[in-house]
Write a protein that holds these residues in place. Structure first.
Motif, PDB file in Angstrom:
ATOM      1  N   GLU A   3      -2.885   4.120   6.061  1.00  7.21           N
ATOM      2  CA  GLU A   3      -2.985   5.559   5.734  1.00  7.21           C
ATOM      3  C   GLU A   3      -2.927   6.515   6.931  1.00  7.21           C
ATOM      4  O   GLU A   3      -3.709   6.314   7.905  1.00  7.21           O
ATOM      5  CB  GLU A   3      -4.571   5.637   5.320  1.00  7.21           C
ATOM      6  CG  GLU A   3      -4.801   7.337   4.797  1.00  7.21           C
ATOM      7  CD  GLU A   3      -6.084   7.367   4.243  1.00  7.21           C
ATOM      8  OE1 GLU A   3      -6.251   8.166   3.397  1.00  7.21           O
ATOM      9  OE2 GLU A   3      -7.023   6.615   4.423  1.00  7.21           O
ATOM     10  N   GLU A  76       4.925   5.865   0.318  1.00  4.55           N
ATOM     11  CA  GLU A  76       4.541   6.550  -0.609  1.00  4.55           C
ATOM     12  C   GLU A  76       3.486   7.831  -0.595  1.00  4.55           C
ATOM     13  O   GLU A  76       2.669   7.301   0.112  1.00  4.55           O
ATOM     14  CB  GLU A  76       4.183   5.500  -1.794  1.00  4.55           C
ATOM     15  CG  GLU A  76       5.121   4.594  -2.170  1.00  4.55           C
ATOM     16  CD  GLU A  76       4.866   3.422  -3.037  1.00  4.55           C
ATOM     17  OE1 GLU A  76       3.877   3.666  -3.652  1.00  4.55           O
ATOM     18  OE2 GLU A  76       5.495   2.553  -2.993  1.00  4.55           O
ATOM     19  N   SER A  78      -0.158   9.132  -0.828  1.00  2.00           N
ATOM     20  CA  SER A  78      -1.328   8.729  -1.343  1.00  2.00           C
ATOM     21  C   SER A  78      -1.935   9.239  -2.516  1.00  2.00           C
ATOM     22  O   SER A  78      -2.027  10.494  -2.485  1.00  2.00           O
ATOM     23  CB  SER A  78      -2.299   8.522  -0.002  1.00  2.00           C
ATOM     24  OG  SER A  78      -3.448   8.075  -0.342  1.00  2.00           O
ATOM     25  N   ASP A  79      -2.782   8.595  -3.267  1.00  2.00           N
ATOM     26  CA  ASP A  79      -3.404   9.321  -4.293  1.00  2.00           C
ATOM     27  C   ASP A  79      -4.999   9.471  -3.866  1.00  2.00           C
ATOM     28  O   ASP A  79      -5.620  10.179  -4.514  1.00  2.00           O
ATOM     29  CB  ASP A  79      -3.594   8.393  -5.627  1.00  2.00           C
ATOM     30  CG  ASP A  79      -2.257   8.346  -6.208  1.00  2.00           C
ATOM     31  OD1 ASP A  79      -1.382   9.227  -6.158  1.00  2.00           O
ATOM     32  OD2 ASP A  79      -2.045   7.093  -6.854  1.00  2.00           O
ATOM     33  N   GLY A  80      -5.288   8.947  -2.708  1.00  4.45           N
ATOM     34  CA  GLY A  80      -6.798   9.287  -2.204  1.00  4.45           C
ATOM     35  C   GLY A  80      -6.988   8.461  -0.840  1.00  4.45           C
ATOM     36  O   GLY A  80      -5.872   7.856  -0.595  1.00  4.45           O
ATOM     37  N   GLU A  85      -9.442   2.877  -2.682  1.00  9.27           N
ATOM     38  CA  GLU A  85      -8.819   1.840  -3.021  1.00  9.27           C
ATOM     39  C   GLU A  85      -9.567   0.703  -2.871  1.00  9.27           C
ATOM     40  O   GLU A  85      -9.609  -0.362  -3.807  1.00  9.27           O
ATOM     41  CB  GLU A  85      -7.478   1.787  -2.548  1.00  9.27           C
ATOM     42  CG  GLU A  85      -6.535   1.851  -3.394  1.00  9.27           C
ATOM     43  CD  GLU A  85      -4.863   1.832  -2.771  1.00  9.27           C
ATOM     44  OE1 GLU A  85      -4.674   0.798  -2.216  1.00  9.27           O
ATOM     45  OE2 GLU A  85      -4.384   3.069  -2.494  1.00  9.27           O
TER      46      GLU A  85
END
Length: 94
Positions: A3, A76, A78-80, A85
């Protein structure tokens, strides 16, 4: 999985590696890599410069040798945060 929360810092670290005399790049190659890192808003080009095969050895107990090869790096959005996760996966196994 990585991340990246500060693409600018990631790019700065990669540019330091590219500009290092130990990078063994010709001046035209060096400039090409600098341009690629600066133009990539995702940070993927910078990340490729910072991944060292020898560092992978310390992450997995059963690997004794890593042969560096070119690899595809997918990026990609990130959704969070990663913690979210990981928490979900922990709950799946309970």
């Amino acid at each position: 999985m990585v991340e990246v929360t500060d693409v600018g810092a990631l790019q700065a670290a990669a540019l330091k590696e590219i500009r290092s005399p130990e990078s063994d790049l010709e001046e035209s190659e060096r400039q090409e890599q600098i341009d690629l890192v600066n133009a990539d808003e995702t940070g993927a080009a910078a990340l490729q410069w910072l991944i060292e095969p020898d560092h992978v050895l310390s992450l997995v107990e059963h690997i004794d040798e890593v042969e560096p090869r070119e690899a595809m790096l997918g990026v990609e959005p990130s959704d969070g945060a990663l913690e979210d996760e990981e928490d979900e996966h922990d709950h799946d196994h309970v």
